[in-house]
Design a protein around this motif. Structure first.
Motif, PDB file in Angstrom:
ATOM      1  N   PHE A  11      29.018  42.666  36.764  1.00  0.00           N
ATOM      2  CA  PHE A  11      27.641  42.349  37.104  1.00  0.00           C
ATOM      3  C   PHE A  11      26.707  42.390  35.899  1.00  0.00           C
ATOM      4  N   LYS A  12      27.114  43.040  34.843  1.00  0.00           N
ATOM      5  CA  LYS A  12      26.301  43.098  33.630  1.00  0.00           C
ATOM      6  C   LYS A  12      26.226  41.742  32.943  1.00  0.00           C
ATOM      7  N   LYS A  13      27.102  40.835  33.314  1.00  0.00           N
ATOM      8  CA  LYS A  13      27.228  39.557  32.621  1.00  0.00           C
ATOM      9  C   LYS A  13      26.367  38.449  33.220  1.00  0.00           C
ATOM     10  N   VAL A  14      25.489  38.791  34.146  1.00  0.00           N
ATOM     11  CA  VAL A  14      24.682  37.773  34.818  1.00  0.00           C
ATOM     12  C   VAL A  14      23.194  38.099  34.722  1.00  0.00           C
ATOM     13  N   PHE A  15      22.378  37.067  34.601  1.00  0.00           N
ATOM     14  CA  PHE A  15      20.929  37.253  34.454  1.00  0.00           C
ATOM     15  C   PHE A  15      20.268  37.749  35.734  1.00  0.00           C
ATOM     16  N   TYR A  16      20.914  37.563  36.872  1.00  0.00           N
ATOM     17  CA  TYR A  16      20.322  37.917  38.165  1.00  0.00           C
ATOM     18  C   TYR A  16      20.810  39.276  38.680  1.00  0.00           C
ATOM     19  N   ASN A  36      43.143  44.365  44.963  1.00  0.00           N
ATOM     20  CA  ASN A  36      42.459  43.072  45.012  1.00  0.00           C
ATOM     21  C   ASN A  36      40.975  43.151  44.655  1.00  0.00           C
ATOM     22  N   VAL A  37      40.444  44.341  44.549  1.00  0.00           N
ATOM     23  CA  VAL A  37      39.002  44.503  44.350  1.00  0.00           C
ATOM     24  C   VAL A  37      38.527  43.844  43.058  1.00  0.00           C
ATOM     25  N   ASP A  38      39.160  44.132  41.935  1.00  0.00           N
ATOM     26  CA  ASP A  38      38.703  43.555  40.664  1.00  0.00           C
ATOM     27  C   ASP A  38      38.838  42.032  40.632  1.00  0.00           C
ATOM     28  N   PRO A  39      40.008  41.478  40.985  1.00  0.00           N
ATOM     29  CA  PRO A  39      40.098  40.011  40.939  1.00  0.00           C
ATOM     30  C   PRO A  39      39.128  39.324  41.903  1.00  0.00           C
ATOM     31  N   GLU A  42      35.618  39.344  40.423  1.00  0.00           N
ATOM     32  CA  GLU A  42      35.481  38.283  39.421  1.00  0.00           C
ATOM     33  C   GLU A  42      35.246  36.925  40.077  1.00  0.00           C
ATOM     34  N   VAL A  43      36.005  36.637  41.105  1.00  0.00           N
ATOM     35  CA  VAL A  43      35.860  35.356  41.808  1.00  0.00           C
ATOM     36  C   VAL A  43      34.500  35.288  42.492  1.00  0.00           C
ATOM     37  N   LEU A  44      34.095  36.369  43.113  1.00  0.00           N
ATOM     38  CA  LEU A  44      32.802  36.408  43.796  1.00  0.00           C
ATOM     39  C   LEU A  44      31.661  36.130  42.822  1.00  0.00           C
ATOM     40  N   ASN A  49      27.609  32.465  40.524  1.00  0.00           N
ATOM     41  CA  ASN A  49      27.088  31.706  39.385  1.00  0.00           C
ATOM     42  C   ASN A  49      26.957  30.227  39.708  1.00  0.00           C
ATOM     43  N   VAL A  50      28.012  29.646  40.230  1.00  0.00           N
ATOM     44  CA  VAL A  50      28.013  28.217  40.528  1.00  0.00           C
ATOM     45  C   VAL A  50      26.973  27.885  41.596  1.00  0.00           C
ATOM     46  N   ARG A  51      26.961  28.647  42.658  1.00  0.00           N
ATOM     47  CA  ARG A  51      26.032  28.347  43.753  1.00  0.00           C
ATOM     48  C   ARG A  51      24.576  28.565  43.354  1.00  0.00           C
TER      49      ARG A  51
END
Length: 114
Positions: A11-16, A36-39, A42-44, A49-51
């Motif tokens: 989450f540190k990698k996003v402006f929002y 499965n939590v970490d992968p 990452e996908v979430l 980001n895309v949406r």
């Protein structure tokens, strides 16, 4: 609620990051097997980001603002000044980002329950 399921490094990698509903994300992640939590996190984040970018670009009227937004994202996606720019140029952007995140979490929950 146990927030240790959330790996904040993602989450540190996003402006929002200030708009992320951590409790809801943790609630979603708690339905997964531990391995499965970490992968899935990452996908979430990738889906967020895309949406978010797609939704914001649809709502920008000015082509120059779109270009500036994309340049800022390209240069440093975690820079909080991107959110400042959005708030200045597009006053409803925080609500749009929050709603987009909420819808994405709902979709993810639905896809797991199907």
């Amino acid at each position: 609620m146990n927030n240790n399921l959330i790996n904040v490094d993602y989450f540190k990698k996003v402006f929002y990051k200030s708009l992320l509903p951590l409790e809801k994300i943790n609630e979603f992640l708690s339905t997964l097997n531990a391995e499965n939590v970490d992968p899935v996190t990452e996908v979430l984040i990738s889906i967020f980001n895309v949406r978010i970018i797609d939704t914001l670009l649809e709502d920008f009227d000015d082509l120059e603002d779109k270009k500036q937004f994309l340049r800022m994202c390209q240069d440093d996606f975690q820079n909080p000044k991107i959110l400042d720019f959005l708030v200045e140029k597009f006053p409803g952007s925080q609500e749009i980002i929050s709603e987009t995140i909420e819808r994405t979490i709902l979709s993810a929950n639905k896809s797991l329950s199907d």
